[in-house]
Design a protein around this motif. Structure first.
Motif, PDB file in Angstrom:
ATOM      1  N   GLN A  40       3.113  -1.433  15.221  1.00 18.42           N
ATOM      2  CA  GLN A  40       4.006  -2.377  14.539  1.00 18.42           C
ATOM      3  C   GLN A  40       4.378  -1.880  13.148  1.00 18.42           C
ATOM      4  N   ILE A  41       3.378  -1.377  12.425  1.00 20.59           N
ATOM      5  CA  ILE A  41       3.639  -0.871  11.073  1.00 20.59           C
ATOM      6  C   ILE A  41       4.565   0.331  11.118  1.00 20.59           C
ATOM      7  N   THR A  42       4.339   1.225  12.079  1.00 19.27           N
ATOM      8  CA  THR A  42       5.170   2.426  12.198  1.00 19.27           C
ATOM      9  C   THR A  42       6.639   2.061  12.374  1.00 19.27           C
ATOM     10  N   LYS A  43       6.921   1.079  13.210  1.00 23.20           N
ATOM     11  CA  LYS A  43       8.301   0.656  13.428  1.00 23.20           C
ATOM     12  C   LYS A  43       8.928   0.162  12.133  1.00 23.20           C
ATOM     13  N   LEU A  44       8.161  -0.583  11.332  1.00 23.51           N
ATOM     14  CA  LEU A  44       8.680  -1.109  10.068  1.00 23.51           C
ATOM     15  C   LEU A  44       8.813  -0.011   9.015  1.00 23.51           C
ATOM     16  N   VAL A  45       7.904   0.951   9.042  1.00 21.07           N
ATOM     17  CA  VAL A  45       7.975   2.069   8.093  1.00 21.07           C
ATOM     18  C   VAL A  45       9.260   2.855   8.291  1.00 21.07           C
ATOM     19  N   THR A  46       9.641   3.097   9.551  1.00 18.85           N
ATOM     20  CA  THR A  46      10.860   3.871   9.810  1.00 18.85           C
ATOM     21  C   THR A  46      12.099   3.140   9.300  1.00 18.85           C
ATOM     22  N   GLN A  47      12.008   1.819   9.204  1.00 18.23           N
ATOM     23  CA  GLN A  47      13.144   1.029   8.717  1.00 18.23           C
ATOM     24  C   GLN A  47      13.163   0.939   7.193  1.00 18.23           C
ATOM     25  N   LYS A  48      12.006   0.707   6.596  1.00 14.63           N
ATOM     26  CA  LYS A  48      11.921   0.463   5.158  1.00 14.63           C
ATOM     27  C   LYS A  48      11.676   1.727   4.343  1.00 14.63           C
ATOM     28  N   PHE A  49      11.022   2.721   4.950  1.00 18.06           N
ATOM     29  CA  PHE A  49      10.696   3.969   4.247  1.00 18.06           C
ATOM     30  C   PHE A  49      11.092   5.159   5.124  1.00 18.06           C
ATOM     31  N   PRO A  50      12.389   5.374   5.341  1.00 17.80           N
ATOM     32  CA  PRO A  50      12.846   6.399   6.288  1.00 17.80           C
ATOM     33  C   PRO A  50      12.473   7.828   5.915  1.00 17.80           C
ATOM     34  N   ASN A  51      12.127   8.068   4.661  1.00 17.75           N
ATOM     35  CA  ASN A  51      11.743   9.422   4.258  1.00 17.75           C
ATOM     36  C   ASN A  51      10.251   9.686   4.427  1.00 17.75           C
ATOM     37  N   VAL A  52       9.515   8.684   4.916  1.00 20.99           N
ATOM     38  CA  VAL A  52       8.079   8.838   5.145  1.00 20.99           C
ATOM     39  C   VAL A  52       7.846   9.108   6.629  1.00 20.99           C
ATOM     40  N   SER A  53       7.084  10.151   6.935  1.00 21.60           N
ATOM     41  CA  SER A  53       6.771  10.484   8.328  1.00 21.60           C
ATOM     42  C   SER A  53       5.428   9.871   8.714  1.00 21.60           C
ATOM     43  N   VAL A  54       5.318   9.412   9.949  1.00 20.23           N
ATOM     44  CA  VAL A  54       4.086   8.787  10.438  1.00 20.23           C
ATOM     45  C   VAL A  54       3.463   9.646  11.529  1.00 20.23           C
ATOM     46  N   LEU A  55       2.199   9.956  11.334  1.00 25.82           N
ATOM     47  CA  LEU A  55       1.425  10.719  12.315  1.00 25.82           C
ATOM     48  C   LEU A  55       0.359   9.791  12.880  1.00 25.82           C
ATOM     49  N   ILE A  56       0.520   9.408  14.136  1.00 29.58           N
ATOM     50  CA  ILE A  56      -0.433   8.516  14.783  1.00 29.58           C
ATOM     51  C   ILE A  56      -1.711   9.277  15.093  1.00 29.58           C
ATOM     52  N   GLN A  57      -2.855   8.699  14.712  1.00 27.79           N
ATOM     53  CA  GLN A  57      -4.142   9.309  15.065  1.00 27.79           C
ATOM     54  C   GLN A  57      -5.031   8.210  15.634  1.00 27.79           C
ATOM     55  N   THR A  58      -5.505   8.454  16.866  1.00 29.05           N
ATOM     56  CA  THR A  58      -6.220   7.403  17.568  1.00 29.05           C
ATOM     57  C   THR A  58      -7.157   7.986  18.619  1.00 29.05           C
ATOM     58  N   VAL A  59      -8.040   7.141  19.128  1.00 28.13           N
ATOM     59  CA  VAL A  59      -8.923   7.561  20.225  1.00 28.13           C
ATOM     60  C   VAL A  59      -8.230   7.361  21.562  1.00 28.13           C
ATOM     61  N   PHE A  60      -7.109   6.648  21.551  1.00 29.72           N
ATOM     62  CA  PHE A  60      -6.414   6.349  22.793  1.00 29.72           C
ATOM     63  C   PHE A  60      -5.500   7.496  23.204  1.00 29.72           C
ATOM     64  N   ASN A  61      -5.515   7.833  24.497  1.00 25.67           N
ATOM     65  CA  ASN A  61      -4.601   8.859  24.980  1.00 25.67           C
ATOM     66  C   ASN A  61      -3.898   8.421  26.266  1.00 25.67           C
ATOM     67  N   ASP A  62      -3.777   7.077  26.433  1.00 27.30           N
ATOM     68  CA  ASP A  62      -3.063   6.602  27.620  1.00 27.30           C
ATOM     69  C   ASP A  62      -1.561   6.601  27.356  1.00 27.30           C
ATOM     70  N   ASP A  93       0.833  -1.211   0.000  1.00 30.04           N
ATOM     71  CA  ASP A  93       0.000   0.000   0.000  1.00 30.04           C
ATOM     72  C   ASP A  93       0.865   1.257   0.000  1.00 30.04           C
ATOM     73  N   ILE A  94       1.931   1.239   0.768  1.00 28.66           N
ATOM     74  CA  ILE A  94       2.825   2.399   0.838  1.00 28.66           C
ATOM     75  C   ILE A  94       3.594   2.564  -0.468  1.00 28.66           C
ATOM     76  N   VAL A  95       4.084   1.459  -1.007  1.00 26.17           N
ATOM     77  CA  VAL A  95       4.793   1.522  -2.288  1.00 26.17           C
ATOM     78  C   VAL A  95       3.876   2.092  -3.367  1.00 26.17           C
TER      79      VAL A  95
END
Length: 215
Positions: A65-87, A43-45
């Motif tokens: 889990q995906i974010t960790k792999l993205v930083t390894q395989k696609f280092p020029n892509v930034s990840v913005l987490i969006q969630t209902v969780f705030n713990d 999907d990212i490719v």
């Protein structure tokens, strides 16, 4: 140039709303929207994003889990987490995985757009609620530390200059201006810095540089 954004979100209504907002706002373009993490790499490719809006809980591989792999395989892509969780645990698991920012789904659309822009330019946006939890966490004994290791990091002079500017709190755009190099060149240097320091995010790089006495 439009900021290319991919969305990973299992809630169809929210996913469609985010896509509509992005495509209806000048300067942004949704290049892909996905309801699960089963085919995340393909999907990212396919979508070639600059920024990924990443849900934490969804079918298949979860967002952390995906974010960790993205930083390894696609280092020029930034990840913005969006969630209902705030713990606190989920916040720090996401940031430790290499996420560049963390916002809540309850934040208004304009905050999403501002956060996407900030992440794209090397910033690390957080909603006020999340930022408060982060500050609270850092004030306690369970502060996450980057383990000291060898201080012999083979950084070039230019990489040291870029890292120094990162330590001083500059985002990638400011570093580009102050170092008189292109934005893409800065991103390349940052990628090399992450690899040489064995870190996956700006916060980890800055923390390790300070702990190892590099600056």
């Amino acid at each position: 140039m439009d900021i290319q954004v991919a969305i990973f979100e299992d809630n169809k209504l929210l996913r469609d709303a985010l896509r509509t907002i992005l495509n209806g706002t000048a300067g942004y373009k949704c290049t892909g929207s996905y309801e699960n993490g089963y085919n995340w790499e393909n999907d990212i490719v396919f979508s070639k994003p600059d920024v990924i809006l990443m849900d934490i809980e969804m079918p298949g591989m979860n967002g952390i889990q995906i974010t960790k792999l993205v930083t390894q395989k696609f280092p020029n892509v930034s990840v913005l987490i969006q969630t209902v969780f705030n713990d606190t645990d989920k916040i720090f698991n996401a940031l430790a995985s290499g996420a560049s920012g963390y916002i809540l789904k309850s934040d208004p659309p304009v905050k999403f757009l501002e956060a996407i822009t900030e992440v794209f330019h090397g910033g690390a946006p957080m909603s006020p609620t999340v930022a408060k939890k982060v500050l609270g966490f850092f004030s306690h004994e369970n502060f996450i530390r980057v383990e000291p290791g060898s201080t012999d990091f083979p950084l070039t002079d230019r990489e040291k200059e870029v890292l120094g500017l990162m330590v001083s709190g500059n985002d990638l755009k400011k570093i580009s201006e102050k170092a008189f190099i292109s934005y893409e060149t800065v991103r390349t240097h940052v990628k090399h810095i992450y690899r040489k320091l064995h870190v996956a995010s700006k916060s980890e790089a800055v923390m390790k540089a300070k702990q190892q006495g590099l600056f």
